[in-house]
Every structure is written in structure tokens, then in C-alpha cells.
Write an enzyme that holds these catalytic residues in place. Structure first.
Site, short mmCIF file in Angstrom:
data_model
loop_
_atom_site.label_atom_id
_atom_site.label_comp_id
_atom_site.label_asym_id
_atom_site.label_seq_id
_atom_site.Cartn_x
_atom_site.Cartn_y
_atom_site.Cartn_z
N SER A 15 0.84 -1.20 0.00
CA SER A 15 0.00 0.00 0.00
C SER A 15 0.88 1.24 0.00
O SER A 15 2.11 1.16 0.08
CB SER A 15 -0.92 0.02 1.23
OG SER A 15 -0.16 0.09 2.42
N SER A 138 11.73 10.65 6.05
CA SER A 138 10.60 11.56 6.22
C SER A 138 11.15 12.95 6.49
O SER A 138 12.31 13.11 6.91
CB SER A 138 9.74 11.11 7.41
OG SER A 138 8.77 12.09 7.75
N TYR A 151 8.94 8.35 16.21
CA TYR A 151 9.04 8.35 14.76
C TYR A 151 10.20 9.24 14.31
O TYR A 151 11.00 8.84 13.45
CB TYR A 151 7.72 8.85 14.17
CG TYR A 151 7.63 8.81 12.67
CD1 TYR A 151 7.67 7.60 11.98
CD2 TYR A 151 7.48 9.98 11.93
CE1 TYR A 151 7.56 7.56 10.60
CE2 TYR A 151 7.37 9.95 10.55
CZ TYR A 151 7.40 8.74 9.89
OH TYR A 151 7.30 8.70 8.52
N LYS A 155 13.52 7.97 12.26
CA LYS A 155 13.83 8.51 10.93
C LYS A 155 15.12 9.34 10.95
O LYS A 155 15.87 9.33 9.96
CB LYS A 155 12.66 9.34 10.41
CG LYS A 155 11.40 8.52 10.13
CD LYS A 155 11.66 7.42 9.09
CE LYS A 155 10.37 6.73 8.68
NZ LYS A 155 10.60 5.66 7.67
N THR A 186 -1.59 8.74 2.41
CA THR A 186 -1.53 7.30 2.69
C THR A 186 -2.29 7.03 3.98
O THR A 186 -2.89 7.92 4.57
CB THR A 186 -0.07 6.84 2.85
OG1 THR A 186 0.47 7.40 4.06
CG2 THR A 186 0.78 7.28 1.66
#
Length: 267
Positions: A15, A138, A151, A155, A186
Site C-alpha cells: 500500500s 521523512s 518516529y 527517521k 496514505t
């Protein structure tokens, strides 16, 4: 970089950006290895690809299984030319409300899993003196964003690892590319972990208004074709993309901006 006949292995291909990259690389003439946890979703993506697509489902954090998985991928394809580490998970919780196990989970998926897969794929690339590693990071890998301490940490680590790895393996003719997406439409926000480890679920999140996954894939593939080492991906001029210039140009202003965005909670 020419993708014709090259074998491109994409994780998180069921996905989002991974699925967009699958169809984009297929149009560019690449052979695909598509990985993810959901077999039916991978089959659906493979059905949209015009070309050779091999399915290799696995759980990214099953690190002990990765040597055999890599050996199978190399045996069935003859060698991986481009590895795209795309599988990832995000977070939506304040640091004061986040269980340690959530941090561990995010680091395992977003940092240790791509590191380990890269580590296992590299020797064959070095032996051939050819190959590319593409790590999907990101904007949060460059900027400290509220509600994303885990997160951002993962990253940032992935960006630092990629930059150091690039310096080490350039001598063997290999390249490393870091992708820093901003808002791409997304399910990353819906699938993000809350402080207690539960899934965030559907809701109002700025990422939902981002560019399409097909547009993100086009930006990435076009930049890879030009051998660009660091690839920002997003709507030109969008606020989150403008943040990328602040860490070097005006870090204090960036800290103030981020502090202003943080939820205000009485404790």
C-alpha cells in the site's frame, strides 16, 4: 540510473508509497520483488504492475528470518540491483504519554529492520560493484515534530545511517539515496501508534491532504534516475517542505515553530 531490466526489491509494497513505487518501477522496465505482510494486498499490487513481479511476504521485524529471506530473493532473481526500504510505522502521542514498548516497536520497524535488510543485501552488491540502497525516511527525519518523538528518532537515525553508509560504500560503486517525504495521502496516520500501543485509526490529519502516492512515486523515481542522493518529496512550496531549510538556516526559529504546534496540556 536506468531501471530497465533491474531487479528492484520494495518493502512495504502492499500500500501507500510502496505500491506507487511498484507500479512506477514496473512502467520503467524494472523487475520487482514485492514484500509486505498482507499477501492479498501484494497480489493486488502485482496485478497492477506491467511486468515481472515476484512476491516475497514477510514481517519486517522478524530479524532472525531475514538471512534466509535475502538468500531466497537473490536465488530467485539472480541478484538485487536496488533495495527500497519503505516499510514503516508512525506515531501520534506525546512523549509523556508514550509507553516504552511503543518506542521500541517504532525503532524496530523504522530503523533496525531496514538496517538489517541492507546489511544482508550489501555484500552481493559490493561483490558486483553495482547497486543502490533507497531508504524512505521523512521530513520528520530532519525536523523534530510534536507527537512523533519515536518516529522522529527512528527517521533521524535512518538518515544518519544512510549518510554514513553512503560515505563508506561509494568506493565500491554503490549509491545510497534518502527520501524525505512530507505529506503524502496514505494510511500512515490511521495506522500510527498511540501512546499505549493502540492504532490511531481514521481521523483528521494533515497528511490526508498530501500528494497522491503515484505523484510521490514519480518524484522519487525521477530523482533516482538523476542519481540524486537526498530526495524531498511533496507538494512544492507546501509548509512542511519549507521546514527542510530551517535546521541549517535558522534552527531557533524551527524550534519555536514546532513548540507552537505542540498540544498544550495541563498537568
Amino acid at each position: 540510473m536506468d531501471f530497465t531490466g533491474k531487479t528492484v526489491w520494495i518493502t512495504g509494497a502492499s500500500s501507500g508509497i510502496g505500491a506507487g513505487l511498484a507500479t512506477g518501477f514496473a512502467r520503467a522496465g524494472a523487475r520487482l520483488v514485492l514484500s509486505g505482510r498482507r499477501v492479498e494486498a501484494l497480489q493486488e499490487v502485482a496485478g497492477r504492475c506491467q511486468g515481472d513481479a515476484m512476491l516475497l511476504p514477510f514481517e519486517a521485524t522478524e530479524l532472525d528470518a531475514l538471512p534466509d529471506i535475502v538468500a531466497e530473493a537473490e536465488r530467485r532473481t539472480g541478484g538485487i540491483d536496488i533495495l527500497v526500504n519503505n516499510a514503516g510505522i508512525s506515531q501520534r502521542s506525546l512523549a509523556l504519554d508514550t509507553d516504552f514498548e511503543v518506542y521500541r516497536r517504532v525503532m524496530e520497524v523504522d530503523f533496525f529492520a531496514p538496517l538489517r535488510l541492507t546489511q544482508l543485501v550489501l555484500p552481493a552488491m559490493v561483490a558486483r560493484r553495482s547497486g543502490a540502497i533507497v531508504n524512505i525516511a521523512s521530513v520528520a527525519g530532519k525536523v523534530g515534530s510534536p507527537l512523533r518523538t519515536g518516529y522522529c528518532a527512528a527517521k533521524h537515525a535512518l538518515v544518519g545511517y544512510s549518510d554514513a553508509l553512503r560515505a563508506e560504500i561509494a568506493q565500491y560503486g554503490l549509491t545510497v539515496h534518502v527520501v524525505t517525504p512530507g505529506f503524502v495521502a496514505t494510511q500512515i496516520a490511521a495506522n500510527a501508534l498511540l501512546g499505549d500501543g493502540q492504532v490511531n485509526g481514521p481521523g483528521d490529519d494533515p497528511v490526508n491532504a498530501g500528494i497522491s502516492t503515484d505523484e510521490a512515486a514519480t518524484q522519487i523515481i525521477d530523482a533516482l534516475a538523476g542519481d540524486t542522493p537526498e530526495i524531498p518529496v511533496g507538494r512544492p512550496g507546501a509548509p512542511e517542505m519549507q521546514l527542510l531549510k530551517f535546521p541549517r538556516e535558522n534552527p531557533v526559529a524551527l524550534y519555536d515553530i514546532m513548540a507552537g504546534m505542540a498540544p498544550k496540556v495541563a498537568r
